[in-house]
Design a protein around this motif. Sequence first.
Motif, PDB file in Angstrom:
ATOM      1  N   SER A 148      23.736  31.695 113.675  1.00 13.67           N
ATOM      2  CA  SER A 148      22.718  31.021 112.851  1.00 13.67           C
ATOM      3  C   SER A 148      21.328  31.007 113.474  1.00 13.67           C
ATOM      4  O   SER A 148      20.350  30.722 112.772  1.00 13.67           O
ATOM      5  CB  SER A 148      23.128  29.556 112.591  1.00 13.67           C
ATOM      6  N   ILE A 149      21.218  31.262 114.760  1.00 12.72           N
ATOM      7  CA  ILE A 149      19.877  31.190 115.360  1.00 12.72           C
ATOM      8  C   ILE A 149      19.254  32.588 115.442  1.00 12.72           C
ATOM      9  O   ILE A 149      19.893  33.533 115.889  1.00 12.72           O
ATOM     10  CB  ILE A 149      19.853  30.483 116.743  1.00 12.72           C
ATOM     11  N   PRO A 150      18.007  32.715 114.989  1.00 13.79           N
ATOM     12  CA  PRO A 150      17.331  34.009 115.043  1.00 13.79           C
ATOM     13  C   PRO A 150      17.093  34.455 116.487  1.00 13.79           C
ATOM     14  O   PRO A 150      17.125  33.638 117.414  1.00 13.79           O
ATOM     15  CB  PRO A 150      15.993  33.751 114.345  1.00 13.79           C
ATOM     16  N   ASN A 151      16.799  35.750 116.662  1.00 16.95           N
ATOM     17  CA  ASN A 151      16.611  36.307 118.009  1.00 16.95           C
ATOM     18  C   ASN A 151      15.427  35.709 118.759  1.00 16.95           C
ATOM     19  O   ASN A 151      15.482  35.540 119.966  1.00 16.95           O
ATOM     20  CB  ASN A 151      16.395  37.825 117.931  1.00 16.95           C
ATOM     21  N   ASP A 152      14.360  35.406 118.020  1.00 19.28           N
ATOM     22  CA  ASP A 152      13.162  34.913 118.719  1.00 19.28           C
ATOM     23  C   ASP A 152      13.116  33.380 118.809  1.00 19.28           C
ATOM     24  O   ASP A 152      12.060  32.790 118.966  1.00 19.28           O
ATOM     25  CB  ASP A 152      11.885  35.448 118.046  1.00 19.28           C
ATOM     26  N   THR A 153      14.285  32.764 118.753  1.00 19.84           N
ATOM     27  CA  THR A 153      14.361  31.315 118.865  1.00 19.84           C
ATOM     28  C   THR A 153      13.894  30.844 120.235  1.00 19.84           C
ATOM     29  O   THR A 153      14.257  31.436 121.248  1.00 19.84           O
ATOM     30  CB  THR A 153      15.840  30.895 118.685  1.00 19.84           C
ATOM     31  N   ARG A 154      13.106  29.781 120.239  1.00 15.25           N
ATOM     32  CA  ARG A 154      12.639  29.188 121.499  1.00 15.25           C
ATOM     33  C   ARG A 154      12.664  27.669 121.350  1.00 15.25           C
ATOM     34  O   ARG A 154      12.710  27.156 120.235  1.00 15.25           O
ATOM     35  CB  ARG A 154      11.188  29.622 121.791  1.00 15.25           C
ATOM     36  N   PRO A 155      12.556  26.946 122.476  1.00 15.58           N
ATOM     37  CA  PRO A 155      12.591  25.475 122.371  1.00 15.58           C
ATOM     38  C   PRO A 155      11.476  24.898 121.496  1.00 15.58           C
ATOM     39  O   PRO A 155      11.617  23.803 120.967  1.00 15.58           O
ATOM     40  CB  PRO A 155      12.421  25.018 123.821  1.00 15.58           C
ATOM     41  N   ASP A 156      10.359  25.620 121.344  1.00 11.53           N
ATOM     42  CA  ASP A 156       9.291  25.039 120.529  1.00 11.53           C
ATOM     43  C   ASP A 156       9.328  25.471 119.061  1.00 11.53           C
ATOM     44  O   ASP A 156       8.459  25.101 118.290  1.00 11.53           O
ATOM     45  CB  ASP A 156       7.909  25.298 121.144  1.00 11.53           C
ATOM     46  N   ASN A 157      10.331  26.268 118.663  1.00  8.10           N
ATOM     47  CA  ASN A 157      10.422  26.574 117.227  1.00  8.10           C
ATOM     48  C   ASN A 157      11.822  26.320 116.649  1.00  8.10           C
ATOM     49  O   ASN A 157      12.087  26.634 115.494  1.00  8.10           O
ATOM     50  CB  ASN A 157       9.947  28.004 116.920  1.00  8.10           C
ATOM     51  N   CYS A 158      12.685  25.760 117.476  1.00 13.93           N
ATOM     52  CA  CYS A 158      14.051  25.533 116.998  1.00 13.93           C
ATOM     53  C   CYS A 158      14.676  24.330 117.693  1.00 13.93           C
ATOM     54  O   CYS A 158      14.469  24.104 118.896  1.00 13.93           O
ATOM     55  CB  CYS A 158      14.882  26.791 117.276  1.00 13.93           C
ATOM     56  N   VAL A 159      15.406  23.557 116.927  1.00 15.91           N
ATOM     57  CA  VAL A 159      16.166  22.410 117.431  1.00 15.91           C
ATOM     58  C   VAL A 159      17.581  22.588 116.890  1.00 15.91           C
ATOM     59  O   VAL A 159      17.750  23.028 115.758  1.00 15.91           O
ATOM     60  CB  VAL A 159      15.563  21.089 116.873  1.00 15.91           C
ATOM     61  N   ILE A 160      18.576  22.260 117.681  1.00 11.47           N
ATOM     62  CA  ILE A 160      19.961  22.335 117.211  1.00 11.47           C
ATOM     63  C   ILE A 160      20.424  20.922 116.845  1.00 11.47           C
ATOM     64  O   ILE A 160      20.099  19.960 117.560  1.00 11.47           O
ATOM     65  CB  ILE A 160      20.893  22.902 118.319  1.00 11.47           C
ATOM     66  N   ALA A 161      21.153  20.783 115.745  1.00 14.00           N
ATOM     67  CA  ALA A 161      21.765  19.484 115.415  1.00 14.00           C
ATOM     68  C   ALA A 161      23.271  19.670 115.365  1.00 14.00           C
ATOM     69  O   ALA A 161      23.775  20.441 114.538  1.00 14.00           O
ATOM     70  CB  ALA A 161      21.240  18.967 114.086  1.00 14.00           C
ATOM     71  N   TYR A 162      23.967  18.979 116.281  1.00  8.37           N
ATOM     72  CA  TYR A 162      25.436  18.992 116.237  1.00  8.37           C
ATOM     73  C   TYR A 162      25.871  17.844 115.340  1.00  8.37           C
ATOM     74  O   TYR A 162      25.633  16.669 115.648  1.00  8.37           O
ATOM     75  CB  TYR A 162      26.041  18.831 117.636  1.00  8.37           C
ATOM     76  N   GLU A 163      26.486  18.203 114.220  1.00  3.56           N
ATOM     77  CA  GLU A 163      26.937  17.189 113.267  1.00  3.56           C
ATOM     78  C   GLU A 163      28.389  17.458 112.885  1.00  3.56           C
ATOM     79  O   GLU A 163      28.652  18.273 111.991  1.00  3.56           O
ATOM     80  CB  GLU A 163      26.074  17.235 112.000  1.00  3.56           C
ATOM     81  N   PRO A 164      29.329  16.794 113.557  1.00  2.00           N
ATOM     82  CA  PRO A 164      30.727  16.981 113.162  1.00  2.00           C
ATOM     83  C   PRO A 164      30.911  16.504 111.721  1.00  2.00           C
ATOM     84  O   PRO A 164      30.523  15.371 111.395  1.00  2.00           O
ATOM     85  CB  PRO A 164      31.508  16.116 114.156  1.00  2.00           C
ATOM     86  N   VAL A 165      31.451  17.354 110.870  1.00  2.00           N
ATOM     87  CA  VAL A 165      31.514  17.055 109.435  1.00  2.00           C
ATOM     88  C   VAL A 165      32.255  15.742 109.178  1.00  2.00           C
ATOM     89  O   VAL A 165      31.883  14.960 108.304  1.00  2.00           O
ATOM     90  CB  VAL A 165      32.187  18.239 108.683  1.00  2.00           C
ATOM     91  N   TRP A 166      33.290  15.478 109.983  1.00  2.00           N
ATOM     92  CA  TRP A 166      34.116  14.285 109.799  1.00  2.00           C
ATOM     93  C   TRP A 166      33.386  12.991 110.176  1.00  2.00           C
ATOM     94  O   TRP A 166      33.870  11.892 109.873  1.00  2.00           O
ATOM     95  CB  TRP A 166      35.410  14.413 110.617  1.00  2.00           C
ATOM     96  N   ALA A 167      32.232  13.096 110.792  1.00  2.00           N
ATOM     97  CA  ALA A 167      31.479  11.888 111.171  1.00  2.00           C
ATOM     98  C   ALA A 167      30.322  11.621 110.208  1.00  2.00           C
ATOM     99  O   ALA A 167      29.679  10.577 110.285  1.00  2.00           O
ATOM    100  CB  ALA A 167      30.938  12.034 112.592  1.00  2.00           C
ATOM    101  N   ILE A 168      30.063  12.575 109.292  1.00  4.95           N
ATOM    102  CA  ILE A 168      28.904  12.427 108.402  1.00  4.95           C
ATOM    103  C   ILE A 168      29.246  11.511 107.231  1.00  4.95           C
ATOM    104  O   ILE A 168      30.186  11.779 106.481  1.00  4.95           O
ATOM    105  CB  ILE A 168      28.439  13.812 107.884  1.00  4.95           C
ATOM    106  N   GLY A 169      28.476  10.441 107.114  1.00  2.00           N
ATOM    107  CA  GLY A 169      28.629   9.533 105.978  1.00  2.00           C
ATOM    108  C   GLY A 169      29.935   8.752 105.972  1.00  2.00           C
ATOM    109  O   GLY A 169      30.281   8.120 104.984  1.00  2.00           O
ATOM    110  N   THR A 170      30.670   8.791 107.066  1.00  2.87           N
ATOM    111  CA  THR A 170      31.966   8.113 107.092  1.00  2.87           C
ATOM    112  C   THR A 170      31.886   6.749 107.771  1.00  2.87           C
ATOM    113  O   THR A 170      32.844   5.981 107.728  1.00  2.87           O
ATOM    114  CB  THR A 170      32.996   8.960 107.885  1.00  2.87           C
TER     115      THR A 170
END
Length: 246
Positions: A148-170
């Motif tokens: 999912s991350i493009p080749n030119d990803t860097r800390p100043d143009n991309c942030v990762i969000a870890y969201e376990p599906v089972w924890a969303i809205g539960t």
Amino acid sequence: MKWTQDMKKLIAGNWKMNMNTESAKAFDQAMAKVDEKIVEWLICPPYPYIQHITNTKRGAQDCSAYYSGAFTGEVSASMLADIQCDYCIVGHSERRAEAHCETSDIVRQKAQLVIDNGMTAIVCVGETLEEREEGKAFDIVEGQLLKSIPNDTRPDNCVIAYEPVWAIGTGKAATSCDVSNMHNYIREILKSNVADGEEMRILYGGSVKPDNAAELLNIDNVDGALIGGASLKAEDFIAIGKAVES
Ligand code: PGA
């Protein structure tokens, strides 16, 4: 400017398909006096309300995978840049799921357009309960991340969000131990695959609330939070950001 680990944590609200003109404007007013010294605040409203956000960074919840043209109902990354969005979420699990069936290839195309238009992509990854119970959580997250991350990803143009599906809205956030293990794992993947990957921010998302925020936000390699339900009330959202200080 290059992001470094000692910079601010990102507290991002994802309103999903909620709020209206009145509540969006009232929320923005409530954000007028928040402290920005140690927290970077971001609100991602539905498209019609994005421009009501004036007191924090503004973002979108999604964008088109296409550049421009005959795509009825779509909103392009360049349009979001045109209305001064700073961020755009891509690959939220609600878009990867059956209703929209977005693959990691589509998520990468979207992230690329976000970056090409000068904004920061928030790339979401996370396993389902079934995948976790089958012991596949780490493999699923690694696969989604690398695709999912493009080749030119860097800390100043991309942030990762870890969201376990089972924890969303539960109402049931992942345990500190699960969050810590996954964020450390993601950090190692970023270090090996992304330039300056040790500095890319990794957010946790999934039932973050004022009463669990301090615990979650103080875990190593948790560089902020992506908040759904608790971002609909300014009071709760601000309380989550304040937990960064504690
Ligand atoms: P939640 O949603 O905080 O309501 O669990 C998080 C998200 O979907 O980003």
